[in-house]
Design an enzyme around this catalytic site. Structure first.
Site, PDB file in Angstrom:
ATOM      1  CE  LYS A   1       2.003   7.838 -12.978  1.00 24.67           C
ATOM      2  NZ  LYS A   1       2.807   6.819 -12.262  1.00 24.67           N
TER       3      LYS A   1
ATOM      4  CE1 TYR B   1      -1.722   7.935 -13.412  1.00 26.25           C
ATOM      5  CE2 TYR B   1      -1.752   8.848 -15.632  1.00 26.25           C
ATOM      6  CZ  TYR B   1      -1.324   7.881 -14.738  1.00 26.25           C
ATOM      7  OH  TYR B   1      -0.506   6.864 -15.170  1.00 26.25           O
TER       8      TYR B   1
ATOM      9  CB  SER C   1       6.541   8.679 -15.629  1.00 29.16           C
ATOM     10  OG  SER C   1       5.856   9.904 -15.716  1.00 29.16           O
ATOM     11  CB  SER C   2       1.895   8.511 -17.614  1.00 30.21           C
ATOM     12  OG  SER C   2       0.929   8.653 -18.635  1.00 30.21           O
TER      13      SER C   2
ATOM     14  CG  ASP D   1      -1.942   1.137   1.154  1.00 30.00           C
ATOM     15  OD1 ASP D   1      -1.830   1.992   0.244  1.00 30.00           O
ATOM     16  OD2 ASP D   1      -2.841   1.174   2.006  1.00 30.00           O
TER      17      ASP D   1
END
Length: 264
Positions: A162, A158, A143-144, A64
């Site tokens: 990132k 979101y 990351s993205s 978590d």
């Protein structure tokens, strides 16, 4: 199993399914002892069992990443079980959807804990162990491509987390260099992970990716291959870098997003 990661211990967060699982599987197939970190223990248990059934080495820890004590315990348990830690791949993340004007404060707070606070906690707790790794320790953040390169409706918070990750990793590479640790980022594009398949059907995914230079969604195994490169001896002179793995999606308009991204 023998391979280029034999004798190495690799911890992967978010490894119960999707990209994290593919990354863990890839390291195990090349000889690493893999520590599976998963918030949903049933996913983690299944991932460990599958690696062991193929002759690999794996163990499970609580994952978590939104909980400070759980992150510390994750590293304590991993090192106690295996005596070392050579590579940490932070793949777990929250991906709360919604427009800024409509997102609940509680959802945003959880997003920040999962996607930003966890970066600091993981870096702080991993550093003493990675600094003792033979060669160089590796800290790799997932990351993205949406962080700095593309806009996706409903994912502003979101994407911002990132972008923070990318900046954090670049600075951390400077701070961790003298500690014998390389820090890098992988930026996945549109990947056919369990999470994506839960949000888009095949027709929607095909419609969005049709305009990409590589006209299809990526596979989790392709992200795993990039991670294994960043952890390899061949990447020993790379730190503070971000590797985009998106089939060229960031170079073209993302056609059809307004039609399929109905959340938020």
């Amino acid at each position: 199993m023998q391979g280029r990661y034999a004798g190495k211990v690799v911890l992967v967060t978010g490894a119960g399914r999707g990209m994290g699982k593919a990354i863990a599987d890839a390291f195990a197939s090349e000889g690493a002892t893999v520590v599976i970190s998963a918030r949903t223990l049933s996913y983690g248990e299944a991932a460990v069992q599958q690696i062991r059934e193929r002759g690999g080495k794996a163990s499970l820890v609580n994952g978590d990443i939104s909980d400070r004590a759980a992150v510390k315990a994750m590293f304590d348990d991993a090192v106690q079980a295996h005596g070392q830690l050579d590579v940490v791949v932070h793949c777990a993340a929250d991906n709360a959807h919604g427009r800024v004007t409509e997102m609940e404060d509680e959802a945003y707070d959880y997003l920040i804990k999962s996607n930003i606070h966890s970066l600091f906690w993981i870096a702080k707790d991993a550093a003493p162990h990675l600094s003792r790794a033979e060669g160089k320790g590796r800290l790799i953040y997932i990351s993205s491509g949406s962080a700095n390169r593309t806009f996706i409706p409903g994912l502003i918070p979101y994407a911002a987390t990132k972008a923070y990750m990318n900046a954090f990793a670049r600075g951390l590479a400077v701070e961790f260099g003298p500690l014998n640790i390389l820090v890098n980022v992988i930026e996945p594009g549109m990947i056919a992970s369990d999470r994506m398949k839960g949000e888009l059907n095949d027709a929607q995914a095909s419609a969005i990716s049709a305009n990409f230079p590589v006209p299809r969604p990526g596979e989790s195994e392709e992200i795993a291959a990039a991670v294994l490169f960043m952890a390899s001896k061949e990447a020993s002179y790379i730190t503070g870098s971000s590797l985009l793995v998106d089939g060229g999606a960031s170079m073209v308009p993302l056609v059809g997003l307004s039609n399929v991204m109905s959340k938020g």
